[in-house]
Design a protein around this motif. Sequence first.
Motif: not given
Length: 310
Positions: A109-119
């Motif tokens: 559930p992280v698809e609306r975040m930029p890839f690089e912003a995913v922890s």
Amino acid sequence: MPIKIPDDLPASRTLEAEGVVVMRETDAVRQDIRPLRIGLLNLMPNKISTETQFARLIGASPLQVELTLVRITDHTPRHTAAEHMLAFYQPWEDVKSERFDGFIITGAPVERMPFEAVSYWDEMRRILDWTQTHVHRGLTICWAAQAALHHFHGMPKHDLDAKAFGIFRHRSLLPSSPYLRGFSDDFTIPVSRWTEVRSADVPTGSGLRTLAESDQTGLCLLEDPGHHMLHMLNHVEYDTTSLADEYHRDAAIDPAMPLPVDYFPDDDPTRRPENRWRSHAHLLFSNWINDVYQTTPFDMARVGLDRDKG
């Protein structure tokens, strides 16, 4: 042959009730058979539901399959008990020296975040690179498919004006593909995402093959022969009520939440939906596992080294 999973995994009770043959670890050790080793990196919030969905599809194979549950090393899930994670999951850092015939990475559930912003993006990149040396065949789902296409091919994901949400018709574009063996020309698959990757962004010379797509929601299934991976951009693994659960959860927050397309009978969210994708979900996984079985080396030490280049 059955699927081998941990003795006390909650999914085992569900699968047995559905008629899926489950082999306990204590019984599997008595058989002199080399099972297929399939890893599942589970990034979804509801771990137990997702375990069951994938174990159901993998367990339908006539082959003996050993399922290993894997998690991101330093990420603590908020929706699954710590006891469950400790009992049944291994951190990727603890299994990275091992080899797998097949490795599945779920959506997240992280698809609306930029890839690089995913922890856990840095570890995700290391895992994707690791699949190229320690895994025979990879299968990515939804956000993981977008992540793999971005990592290996530089493909961007694009925000949608509205969530692609519902059951959508798709076309088989390459019936000769072993992954589409037995597929209808036209079939339905659940879609639930806020972003997309586009055909126009597929790099020239990448070798990517589009196997299935929808007029409404675009790319669905891509084969990546150069990286020995299959990318499913939608949720073929979903249960009958998965979209209903998502809808009711979101509608409780926003009553204006649109209904999933072509899902509830007569668009009545109080009625139980019908599952019109189950057969193709089983077929896709059966075809993928068959390809893994037909091409993987018997010697596990050769996995990742003896892969064909096709």
